[in-house]
Design a protein around this motif. Structure first.
Motif, short mmCIF file in Angstrom:
data_model
loop_
_atom_site.label_atom_id
_atom_site.label_comp_id
_atom_site.label_asym_id
_atom_site.label_seq_id
_atom_site.Cartn_x
_atom_site.Cartn_y
_atom_site.Cartn_z
N ASP A 33 -13.52 -1.78 0.94
CA ASP A 33 -13.19 -3.05 0.29
C ASP A 33 -12.50 -3.99 1.27
N GLN A 34 -12.82 -5.28 1.18
CA GLN A 34 -12.21 -6.25 2.06
C GLN A 34 -10.76 -6.52 1.64
N MET A 35 -9.95 -6.88 2.63
CA MET A 35 -8.54 -7.14 2.35
C MET A 35 -8.37 -8.34 1.41
N SER A 36 -9.31 -9.31 1.50
CA SER A 36 -9.20 -10.50 0.66
C SER A 36 -9.46 -10.19 -0.81
N TRP A 37 -10.03 -9.01 -1.10
CA TRP A 37 -10.32 -8.64 -2.48
C TRP A 37 -9.12 -8.01 -3.19
N ILE A 38 -8.08 -7.66 -2.43
CA ILE A 38 -6.95 -6.93 -3.03
C ILE A 38 -6.13 -7.85 -3.93
N ASP A 39 -5.81 -7.37 -5.13
CA ASP A 39 -4.96 -8.10 -6.07
C ASP A 39 -3.52 -7.68 -5.79
N TRP A 40 -2.78 -8.51 -5.03
CA TRP A 40 -1.46 -8.13 -4.54
C TRP A 40 -0.42 -8.06 -5.68
N LYS A 41 -0.57 -8.93 -6.67
CA LYS A 41 0.39 -8.88 -7.78
C LYS A 41 0.28 -7.56 -8.55
N THR A 42 -0.93 -7.16 -8.87
CA THR A 42 -1.14 -5.90 -9.59
C THR A 42 -0.77 -4.72 -8.70
N THR A 43 -1.03 -4.83 -7.40
CA THR A 43 -0.68 -3.75 -6.46
C THR A 43 0.84 -3.55 -6.42
N ALA A 44 1.59 -4.67 -6.41
CA ALA A 44 3.05 -4.56 -6.39
C ALA A 44 3.59 -3.96 -7.68
N ARG A 45 2.95 -4.29 -8.79
CA ARG A 45 3.42 -3.78 -10.07
C ARG A 45 3.11 -2.30 -10.25
N LYS A 46 1.96 -1.85 -9.76
CA LYS A 46 1.55 -0.45 -9.94
C LYS A 46 1.90 0.42 -8.74
N HIS A 47 2.34 -0.20 -7.66
CA HIS A 47 2.67 0.53 -6.43
C HIS A 47 1.45 1.29 -5.91
N ALA A 48 0.28 0.72 -6.07
CA ALA A 48 -0.97 1.30 -5.55
C ALA A 48 -1.95 0.16 -5.30
N LEU A 49 -2.77 0.34 -4.27
CA LEU A 49 -3.73 -0.71 -3.94
C LEU A 49 -4.74 -0.90 -5.07
N VAL A 50 -4.89 -2.14 -5.51
CA VAL A 50 -5.82 -2.49 -6.59
C VAL A 50 -6.73 -3.61 -6.08
N THR A 51 -8.03 -3.48 -6.32
CA THR A 51 -9.03 -4.44 -5.84
C THR A 51 -9.60 -5.24 -7.02
N LYS A 52 -9.80 -6.50 -6.77
CA LYS A 52 -10.43 -7.35 -7.80
C LYS A 52 -11.90 -6.98 -7.95
N GLU A 53 -12.37 -7.08 -9.19
CA GLU A 53 -13.78 -6.91 -9.47
C GLU A 53 -14.38 -8.28 -9.78
N PHE A 54 -15.52 -8.54 -9.18
CA PHE A 54 -16.17 -9.85 -9.36
C PHE A 54 -17.43 -9.69 -10.20
#
Length: 422
Positions: free
Chosen positions: A227-248
């Motif tokens: 997954d590309q770095m630009s796809w990462i949802d940083w707000k959700t990642t910070a809340r869950k403490h795990a890398l989360v990727t946006k789905e398009f």
């Protein structure tokens, strides 16, 4: 029957002339009269031999150097005549009768300056020559057809003419030699405008050239390698403490259907029809890379269609169809277009290429637009021949939401033509 009568009449005239000269010599006497008689005897005997000369024993062949060409190229042809009997012939006229479709010059984009008066292009010379074979048994005649136009050309009859010195006898033979040449339509240099695509859900429209952008977020998922770095949802990642990727949401391109008008009320529109064929060919080849599915429909004497797919077979079928299609002098395009609309899906984009814009045609197009069909018109017409009704038709289509592209001689002769396909 007619040929036999001509032979008998010619033979009778030659024999009568010999008898007249002999009678004159007998009654006149003297050196001059008998010299005249004996001088004409070889000529008249040759004329008698020419009457019975077996023209059918000549073997005539035609050889073309290329059976497949592109419109505007040069076709080289060789006609070979083989004689089985070495009888002296003083002259031989050979004419290869050209197909009717070859009588005009296809000078590529430069031909469109004659869009208003296309018959000026019909100035091709005949493929004809005079040879002096005497005792030669093999003769060859070479000629070229430059700027050959589009079409499946059928070369058939070759005319061979000979005769005696004084013109008393004229022998003519028509030989059928079937030769077929396929000339592909030329391509008009054009640039397609931006294409229109829609997403699977909702009515949002995306304008793009080729790229499959994915900028409509439908959800999130756990990060996966690649997954590309630009796809990462940083707000959700910070809340869950795990890398989360946006789905398009997957983007869906509109499919394209191109309809060519093969009807005309006037014979003078044949060059505008040729432009329509080349535009259809060029648009379909360029749009194939940009659209999910491209279909080409030709509405003429019969309905023909091709769907472009991966592989050479569909492209060869398209080339063959557009090479052979001919304009039919009828006024049935509006009716055929209505029937075609019944089978047209609303998720397809429609491009209509026509050289005619009668009231029935533009009203049919407006009906398609009212049925939520995404339709565009490409109209080919000379600026010198376009009338008030056609201007009115283009205005009505414009007000009805139909995008209209009018191509006249000035635009067709440009190095690059911009045609919107969205």
């Amino acid at each position: 029957m007619i040929q036999s009568i001509k032979t008998i009449v010619t033979l009778s005239l030659v024999i009568a002339l010999m008898a007249l000269l002999f009678t004159y010599s007998m009654f006149q006497g003297g050196f001059v009269s008998w010299f005249l008689f004996f001088s004409f005897i070889p000529i008249l005997l040759y004329a008698i031999f020419m009457i019975f000369y077996p023209m059918g024993l000549m073997k005539v062949e035609r050889h073309v150097h290329q059976h497949y060409l592109k419109a505007g190229q040069t076709l080289r042809v060789t006609v070979t005549i083989r004689r089985r009997i070495p009888f002296p012939l003083f002259y031989l006229i050979v004419e290869d009768e050209l197909p009717e479709m070859v009588t005009w010059h296809d000078t590529k984009q430069y031909k469109y300056r004659f869009l208003g008066y296309p018959d000026q292009l019909k100035n091709r010379n005949k493929a004809k020559t005079v040879m002096f074979p005497f005792l030669r048994q093999k003769l060859q005649f070479n000629y070229e057809i430059d700027a050959i136009p589009r079409g499946r050309h059928h070369f058939n009859q070759i005319k061979v003419v000979t005769g005696d010195l004084l013109g008393f006898v004229r022998r003519e033979q028509l030989v059928n030699v079937d030769t077929y040449v396929l000339v592909e339509p030329g391509e008009i240099p054009l640039t397609l405008g931006i294409e229109q695509s829609t997403f699977e859900e909702g009515q949002q429209t995306n304008y793009t050239v080729k790229a499959n952008h994915t900028n409509l977020v439908s959800g999130v998922r756990d990060y996966a390698p690649g997954d590309q770095m630009s796809w990462i949802d940083w707000k959700t990642t910070a809340r869950k403490h795990a890398l989360v990727t946006k789905e398009f949401e997957e983007e869906k391109q509109k499919d394209l259907t191109i309809i060519l008008n093969g009807h005309a009320e006037e014979d003078q529109r044949w060059l505008a029809f040729e432009a329509g064929v080349e535009l259809t060919y060029s648009i379909s080849l360029q749009a194939y890379e940009d659209y999910g599915d491209v279909s080409v429909v030709a509405l003429g004497k019969i309905r023909e269609d091709v769907t472009l797919k991966h592989g050479k077979q569909s492209f060869e079928k398209l080339t063959r169809m557009l090479s052979q299609i001919q304009m039919v002098k009828e006024n049935q395009f509006a009716k055929q277009l209505k029937r075609e609309a019944w089978h047209l899906s609303k998720d397809r984009h429609l491009v209509i290429v026509t050289h005619d814009l009668s009231t029935s045609i533009y009203q049919t197009i407006l009906q398609l637009k009212q049925q939520q069909v995404d339709v565009q018109l490409v109209f080919v017409r000379s600026k010198h021949l376009i009338g008030h009704d056609e201007h009115h038709g283009m205005d009505q289509l414009h007000y009805g939401g139909v995008r209209v592209t009018w191509l006249n001689e000035d635009r067709l002769m440009k190095r690059q033509i911009e045609v919107s396909a969205s």
